[in-house]
Scaffold this active site. Structure first.
Site, PDB file in Angstrom:
ATOM      1  N   ALA A  48      15.277  35.013 -23.591  1.00 53.28           N
ATOM      2  CA  ALA A  48      15.303  33.598 -23.971  1.00 53.28           C
ATOM      3  C   ALA A  48      13.934  32.892 -23.882  1.00 53.28           C
ATOM      4  CB  ALA A  48      16.358  32.877 -23.131  1.00 53.28           C
ATOM      5  N   ARG A  89      18.441  33.581 -34.055  1.00 52.90           N
ATOM      6  CA  ARG A  89      19.417  34.017 -33.036  1.00 52.90           C
ATOM      7  C   ARG A  89      20.122  32.759 -32.504  1.00 52.90           C
ATOM      8  NH1 ARG A  89      17.540  38.397 -28.789  1.00 52.90           N
ATOM      9  NH2 ARG A  89      19.767  38.847 -28.892  1.00 52.90           N
ATOM     10  N   ASP A 236      20.565  32.990 -20.898  1.00 52.32           N
ATOM     11  CA  ASP A 236      20.139  32.488 -22.210  1.00 52.32           C
ATOM     12  C   ASP A 236      20.497  31.024 -22.402  1.00 52.32           C
ATOM     13  OD1 ASP A 236      20.581  35.521 -22.508  1.00 52.32           O
ATOM     14  OD2 ASP A 236      19.193  34.913 -24.088  1.00 52.32           O
ATOM     15  N   ASN A 245      24.815  34.980 -20.555  1.00 51.99           N
ATOM     16  CA  ASN A 245      23.766  36.004 -20.430  1.00 51.99           C
ATOM     17  C   ASN A 245      24.261  37.265 -21.130  1.00 51.99           C
ATOM     18  OD1 ASN A 245      21.167  36.842 -19.402  1.00 51.99           O
ATOM     19  ND2 ASN A 245      22.248  38.135 -17.969  1.00 51.99           N
TER      20      ASN A 245
HETATM   21  O1  MRU Z   1      19.394  40.096 -26.427  1.00 52.15           O
HETATM   22  P1  MRU Z   1      18.260  39.812 -25.497  1.00 52.15           P
HETATM   23  O2  MRU Z   1      17.519  41.031 -25.065  1.00 52.15           O
HETATM   24  O3  MRU Z   1      17.358  38.724 -26.012  1.00 52.15           O
HETATM   25  O4  MRU Z   1      18.975  39.231 -24.205  1.00 52.15           O
HETATM   26  C1  MRU Z   1      18.206  38.856 -23.108  1.00 52.15           C
HETATM   27  C2  MRU Z   1      19.007  38.434 -21.947  1.00 52.15           C
HETATM   28  O5  MRU Z   1      20.214  38.408 -21.966  1.00 52.15           O
HETATM   29  C3  MRU Z   1      18.242  37.933 -20.755  1.00 52.15           C
HETATM   30  O6  MRU Z   1      18.934  38.202 -19.572  1.00 52.15           O
HETATM   31  C4  MRU Z   1      18.038  36.422 -20.875  1.00 52.15           C
HETATM   32  O7  MRU Z   1      17.451  36.129 -22.110  1.00 52.15           O
HETATM   33  C5  MRU Z   1      17.206  35.884 -19.812  1.00 52.15           C
HETATM   34  S1  MRU Z   1      15.530  36.367 -20.026  1.00 52.15           S
HETATM   35  C6  MRU Z   1      14.565  35.702 -18.834  1.00 52.15           C
END
Ligand code: MRU
Length: 341
Positions: A48, A89, A236, A245
């Protein structure tokens, strides 16, 4: 770890191509916002906070591209670029937060586009620096929760690679180790994109922090066997009633609750969206082939069988022991009191 994303001296966006890790550490460079938007979509960059900064830098590239247009046309083109970036996204609030922050800069300066472009570049660079500072404070606040000798389970990758640097969920671990505590990490592999196995393990090994990877289905047993002291995950989006998340987080939280293991969420305030509730959030559904094939290479389901690929999970606050932000550690009630306003 080196920064996952940066603005270069010749006005390009440079990022680690995370799809190639852990086998190759290679960089992508973009001088076009469309390229940055696509890199978010196909997850060259992910996590995120990192996609928030990528979105801001993408917007900065758009202001450079359109800076010679008359103001009215410039603003139209910028709105269109914002729409393209926002559509990459749907779940992480940082993406929308970052685009809005840049639009605010653009709209609050009734200046010529040429000057706006300089201001937006500075704002995007500032957001990248702020991200690192915020993560370091999350680290300090979260480190106080960790004891010498703790083993911490984490899910997905909420580390340096998911931010500009230092990470959110991995920040307390880094900070505790910097304070001299001995901390071990267990990383869920995180099917289907394997962010835990590929990325968390990579960056922790890179920084010489002890890490072991487990299959996603193992964490409950390890908790029962007393091999996990705490869980820390990233997020997120945090709404007033839940934490969003990576898919699988809810099951980890349930197992932690059942085994009386503290379950913490590391959340920069850019991820808080406390005016919203669960119903307001779109859970990203990615291509079913990500589940049916291991990293696009080996097909593991019979031809013609469809797979469901929800990318994010909803964890209710009753399973969350505390939220670690750059300002402190908060219970659900305290979090709403401090930030909902
Ligand atoms: O699909 P992604 O890899 O973007 O998902 C990321 C996550 O779920 C992380 O845990 C979240 O973004 C927190 S990142 C500091």
């Amino acid at each position: 770890m080196i920064p996952s994303i940066e603005w270069t001296v010749d006005n390009k966006v440079k990022m680690i191509d995370q799809t190639l890790l852990p086998h190759k550490l290679e960089f992508l460079e973009f001088d076009d916002f469309r390229g940055v938007a696509n890199s978010i979509k196909v997850m060259n960059i992910r996590g995120a906070p990192a996609i928030g900064v990528a979105a801001a830098m993408g917007m900065a590239l758009a202001t450079i591209e359109y800076k010679d247009l008359p103001k009215e046309n410039f603003l139209k083109k910028i709105e269109n670029a914002a729409d393209i970036i926002r559509s990459t996204r749907p779940t992480a609030s940082n993406l929308f937060w970052a685009v809005n922050r840049i639009l605010k800069v653009i709209n609050s300066f009734p200046d010529n586009p040429l000057n706006i472009s300089e201001l937006v570049i500075e704002e995007a660079k500032l957001m990248a620096q702020e991200d690192i500072n915020v993560n370091k404070n999350i680290g300090k606040n979260g480190a106080a929760l960790l004891q010498d000798g703790d083993t911490v389970l984490t899910h997905c990758n909420a580390g340096s690679l998911a931010t500009v640097q230092y990470g959110t969920a991995l920040a307390p671990i880094r900070s505790a180790i910097e304070m001299g505590k001995s901390i071990n990490v267990i990383a869920d592999e995180t099917r289907p994109r394997l962010q835990g196995a590929r990325l968390t393990a990579y960056e922790l090994q890179y920084d010489k922090i002890p890490v072991k990877v487990i299959s996603d289905t193992s964490s409950g047993l390890l908790m029962r066997l007393g091999k996990i002291d705490k869980v820390i995950v990233g997020t997120d989006r945090v709404t007033s009633d839940a934490v969003f998340n990576k898919i699988g987080t809810y099951l980890v939280a349930l197992a932690a609750f059942d085994n009386k293991i503290p379950f913490y969420v590391a959340a920069p305030t850019s991820t808080l969206s406390l005016q919203e509730t669960i119903e307001d959030v779109t859970i990203e559904q990615r291509d079913s082939s990500e589940v049916g094939n291991v990293l696009g290479k080996v097909q593991i389901v019979p031809n013609g069988v469809e797979c469901l690929n929800y990318a994010f999970d909803i964890t209710p606050f009753r399973l969350v022991s505390g939220v670690i932000t750059e300002d402190g550690v908060f219970t659900h009630e305290e979090l709403l009191k401090k930030y909902k306003g």
